[in-house]
Write a protein that holds these residues in place. Structure first.
Motif, PDB file in Angstrom:
ATOM      1  N   VAL A  28      13.244  -5.609 -52.243  1.00 28.92           N
ATOM      2  CA  VAL A  28      14.361  -6.463 -52.832  1.00 28.92           C
ATOM      3  C   VAL A  28      15.568  -6.202 -52.063  1.00 28.92           C
ATOM      4  CG1 VAL A  28      13.084  -6.800 -55.157  1.00 28.92           C
ATOM      5  CG2 VAL A  28      14.650  -4.799 -54.544  1.00 28.92           C
ATOM      6  N   GLU A  29      16.386  -6.849 -52.449  1.00 28.58           N
ATOM      7  CA  GLU A  29      17.912  -6.784 -51.774  1.00 28.58           C
ATOM      8  C   GLU A  29      18.470  -5.250 -52.410  1.00 28.58           C
ATOM      9  OE1 GLU A  29      19.746  -8.442 -49.682  1.00 28.58           O
ATOM     10  OE2 GLU A  29      18.148  -9.927 -49.641  1.00 28.58           O
ATOM     11  N   LYS A  30      19.318  -4.670 -51.791  1.00 29.02           N
ATOM     12  CA  LYS A  30      19.609  -3.466 -51.909  1.00 29.02           C
ATOM     13  C   LYS A  30      20.452  -3.165 -53.458  1.00 29.02           C
ATOM     14  CE  LYS A  30      22.968   0.101 -50.279  1.00 29.02           C
ATOM     15  NZ  LYS A  30      23.923   0.525 -49.194  1.00 29.02           N
ATOM     16  N   SER A  31      21.182  -4.299 -53.716  1.00 29.98           N
ATOM     17  CA  SER A  31      21.811  -4.202 -55.116  1.00 29.98           C
ATOM     18  C   SER A  31      20.756  -4.279 -56.278  1.00 29.98           C
ATOM     19  CB  SER A  31      22.804  -5.459 -55.236  1.00 29.98           C
ATOM     20  OG  SER A  31      22.117  -6.868 -55.077  1.00 29.98           O
ATOM     21  N   ALA A  32      19.423  -4.727 -55.943  1.00 28.21           N
ATOM     22  CA  ALA A  32      18.537  -4.821 -57.021  1.00 28.21           C
ATOM     23  C   ALA A  32      17.526  -3.637 -56.937  1.00 28.21           C
ATOM     24  CB  ALA A  32      17.956  -6.243 -57.071  1.00 28.21           C
ATOM     25  N   ALA A  33      17.488  -3.122 -55.990  1.00 28.05           N
ATOM     26  CA  ALA A  33      16.549  -1.905 -56.043  1.00 28.05           C
ATOM     27  C   ALA A  33      16.606  -0.563 -56.675  1.00 28.05           C
ATOM     28  CB  ALA A  33      16.649  -1.308 -54.450  1.00 28.05           C
ATOM     29  N   ASP A  34      15.149  -0.098 -57.121  1.00 27.23           N
ATOM     30  CA  ASP A  34      15.291   1.016 -57.900  1.00 27.23           C
ATOM     31  C   ASP A  34      15.364   2.271 -57.083  1.00 27.23           C
ATOM     32  OD1 ASP A  34      14.311  -0.487 -60.183  1.00 27.23           O
ATOM     33  OD2 ASP A  34      12.277  -0.447 -59.739  1.00 27.23           O
ATOM     34  N   PHE A  35      14.923   1.994 -55.805  1.00 22.82           N
ATOM     35  CA  PHE A  35      15.046   3.258 -55.011  1.00 22.82           C
ATOM     36  C   PHE A  35      15.332   2.777 -53.418  1.00 22.82           C
ATOM     37  CE2 PHE A  35      10.685   2.424 -54.686  1.00 22.82           C
ATOM     38  CZ  PHE A  35      10.400   2.664 -53.622  1.00 22.82           C
ATOM     39  N   TYR A  36      16.132   3.535 -52.756  1.00 24.83           N
ATOM     40  CA  TYR A  36      16.377   3.192 -51.239  1.00 24.83           C
ATOM     41  C   TYR A  36      15.627   3.942 -50.587  1.00 24.83           C
ATOM     42  CZ  TYR A  36      20.832   1.460 -53.116  1.00 24.83           C
ATOM     43  OH  TYR A  36      21.745   0.923 -53.864  1.00 24.83           O
ATOM     44  N   VAL A  37      14.942   3.728 -49.398  1.00 19.91           N
ATOM     45  CA  VAL A  37      14.281   4.340 -48.505  1.00 19.91           C
ATOM     46  C   VAL A  37      15.490   4.356 -47.212  1.00 19.91           C
ATOM     47  CG1 VAL A  37      12.546   4.846 -46.731  1.00 19.91           C
ATOM     48  CG2 VAL A  37      12.077   3.652 -48.793  1.00 19.91           C
ATOM     49  N   ILE A  38      16.148   5.890 -47.252  1.00 15.91           N
ATOM     50  CA  ILE A  38      17.240   6.067 -46.189  1.00 15.91           C
ATOM     51  C   ILE A  38      16.704   6.610 -45.012  1.00 15.91           C
ATOM     52  CG2 ILE A  38      19.606   6.921 -45.789  1.00 15.91           C
ATOM     53  CD1 ILE A  38      20.008   7.196 -49.150  1.00 15.91           C
ATOM     54  N   MET A  39      17.021   6.033 -43.938  1.00 13.89           N
ATOM     55  CA  MET A  39      16.566   6.366 -42.427  1.00 13.89           C
ATOM     56  C   MET A  39      17.603   7.075 -41.830  1.00 13.89           C
ATOM     57  SD  MET A  39      14.451   4.191 -39.919  1.00 13.89           S
ATOM     58  CE  MET A  39      15.699   3.061 -39.729  1.00 13.89           C
ATOM     59  N   HIS A  40      17.151   7.995 -41.214  1.00 12.01           N
ATOM     60  CA  HIS A  40      17.970   8.720 -40.381  1.00 12.01           C
ATOM     61  C   HIS A  40      17.217   8.835 -38.950  1.00 12.01           C
ATOM     62  CE1 HIS A  40      20.607  10.016 -43.533  1.00 12.01           C
ATOM     63  NE2 HIS A  40      19.782  10.295 -44.387  1.00 12.01           N
ATOM     64  N   LEU A  41      17.898   8.494 -37.664  1.00 13.76           N
ATOM     65  CA  LEU A  41      17.091   8.560 -36.521  1.00 13.76           C
ATOM     66  C   LEU A  41      18.091   9.389 -35.697  1.00 13.76           C
ATOM     67  CD1 LEU A  41      14.737   8.100 -34.684  1.00 13.76           C
ATOM     68  CD2 LEU A  41      15.818   5.896 -34.183  1.00 13.76           C
ATOM     69  N   ASP A  42      17.512  10.476 -35.071  1.00 11.94           N
ATOM     70  CA  ASP A  42      18.125  11.343 -34.159  1.00 11.94           C
ATOM     71  C   ASP A  42      17.518  11.389 -33.055  1.00 11.94           C
ATOM     72  OD1 ASP A  42      20.269  13.226 -33.376  1.00 11.94           O
ATOM     73  OD2 ASP A  42      19.126  15.019 -34.053  1.00 11.94           O
ATOM     74  N   VAL A  43      18.052  11.438 -31.763  1.00 13.23           N
ATOM     75  CA  VAL A  43      17.268  11.679 -30.557  1.00 13.23           C
ATOM     76  C   VAL A  43      18.315  12.800 -29.575  1.00 13.23           C
ATOM     77  CG1 VAL A  43      16.545  10.868 -28.402  1.00 13.23           C
ATOM     78  CG2 VAL A  43      16.434   9.541 -30.309  1.00 13.23           C
ATOM     79  N   GLN A  44      17.730  13.720 -29.174  1.00  9.47           N
ATOM     80  CA  GLN A  44      18.351  14.685 -28.426  1.00  9.47           C
ATOM     81  C   GLN A  44      17.588  15.135 -27.218  1.00  9.47           C
ATOM     82  OE1 GLN A  44      18.891  18.230 -30.964  1.00  9.47           O
ATOM     83  NE2 GLN A  44      20.356  17.355 -32.306  1.00  9.47           N
ATOM     84  N   GLN A  45      18.519  15.341 -26.313  1.00  9.35           N
ATOM     85  CA  GLN A  45      18.055  15.915 -24.870  1.00  9.35           C
ATOM     86  C   GLN A  45      17.916  17.289 -24.815  1.00  9.35           C
ATOM     87  OE1 GLN A  45      17.851  13.445 -22.522  1.00  9.35           O
ATOM     88  NE2 GLN A  45      16.724  14.494 -21.154  1.00  9.35           N
ATOM     89  N   LYS A  46      16.513  17.702 -24.589  1.00  8.01           N
ATOM     90  CA  LYS A  46      15.904  18.873 -24.685  1.00  8.01           C
ATOM     91  C   LYS A  46      15.645  19.478 -23.147  1.00  8.01           C
ATOM     92  CE  LYS A  46      16.079  19.513 -29.076  1.00  8.01           C
ATOM     93  NZ  LYS A  46      16.807  20.647 -29.808  1.00  8.01           N
TER      94      LYS A  46
END
Length: 198
Positions: A72-90
C-alpha cells in the motif's frame, strides 16, 4: 530477549564464486500477526546506486506480497520495509610462499658459520648445505563489498522490530538474469524466517 540467526551460503555463478553472509535479528516478543500492509522506503542518494535500490525495492515488494502482505501507500502501511544499501571499496592482501626446489648454501653465509642442520629442511652435501628455495609473492585484490540492510519498522509502535543484513563481494560480470537471480537469493535468505501472513 532477541535471537540471532546467522547463515553462510555460497552462490556460484558463471563469473566465479560469491560468498554471501546473512545475519537476521528480530524481537521475538513482537506480535507479527498484527501486521497486514507494508511499503518499501529508502532514501535517494547521489551515489549512482538508485537504480539498484529500485530493483531491490521491486523484488522485496514481490517477495512480501508472496508472503501474504498487502503493498500500500506509505501513509496507509502497518509497517515499512526500510532499505539501506552501502557499497565500499575494499582491498585484500594475499601473500603466498611457494617452494620451487632446493638450493646449495655454503657453510660460510654472510660472514656467519651455519651449522649443518641448523634450519629445518637443510642437509649436508659435500661442502655445501642444501635448503629449500622459497618464492614469496604478494598480490593485492581490489573489490567492492556491498551491504544491504532491510528493517521492518512498526508504524504504530514507532520502532524497528526486525532487521536483516546481507554482505557480499560484488561482481561486475553478472548478466541481468544473474543479477536478478542473485538478488532473489539474498532476499529469500533474509526473509526466509519472516512469518507468513495468515
Amino acid at each position: 530477549m532477541k535471537r540471532w540467526f546467522i547463515a553462510l551460503a555460497a552462490a556460484i555463478f558463471m563469473s566465479g564464486c560469491s560468498t554471501l553472509e546473512v545475519q537476521v535479528d528480530y524481537d521475538d516478543k513482537h506480535d507479527f500477526s498484527a501486521l497486514s500492509s507494508f511499503a518499501v522506503v529508502y532514501k535517494n542518494q547521489n551515489d549512482g546506486r538508485d537504480f539498484s535500490r529500485d530493483r531491490i525495492s521491486r523484488q522485496v515488494t514481490a517477495y512480501m506480497k508472496n508472503k501474504g502482505y498487502e503493498n500500500v501507500e506509505k501513509s496507509a502501511a502497518d509497517f515499512y520495509v526500510i532499505m539501506h544499501l552501502d557499497v565500499q571499496q575494499k582491498s585484500q592482501v594475499e601473500t603466498n610462499y611457494e617452494t620451487i626446489g632446493i638450493r646449495p648454501v655454503p657453510y660460510m653465509y654472510l660472514g656467519a658459520i651455519r651449522p649443518i642442520g641448523a634450519y629445518p629442511g637443510t642437509y649436508a652435501s659435500g661442502a655445501m648445505v642444501m635448503e629449500p628455495d622459497v618464492r614469496v609473492t604478494t598480490r593485492t585484490n581490489e573489490y567492492e563489498e556491498g551491504r544491504l540492510i532491510l528493517e521492518v519498522f512498526n508504524v504504530k509502535e514507532n520502532r524497528v522490530v526486525w532487521q536483516g543484513i546481507a554482505r557480499d563481494e560484488l561482481s561486475k560480470d553478472y548478466t541481468q538474469k544473474e543479477k536478478s537471480d542473485y538478488l532473489n537469493r539474498v532476499i529469500s535468505e533474509l526473509f526466509k524466517d519472516f512469518p507468513l501472513k495468515k
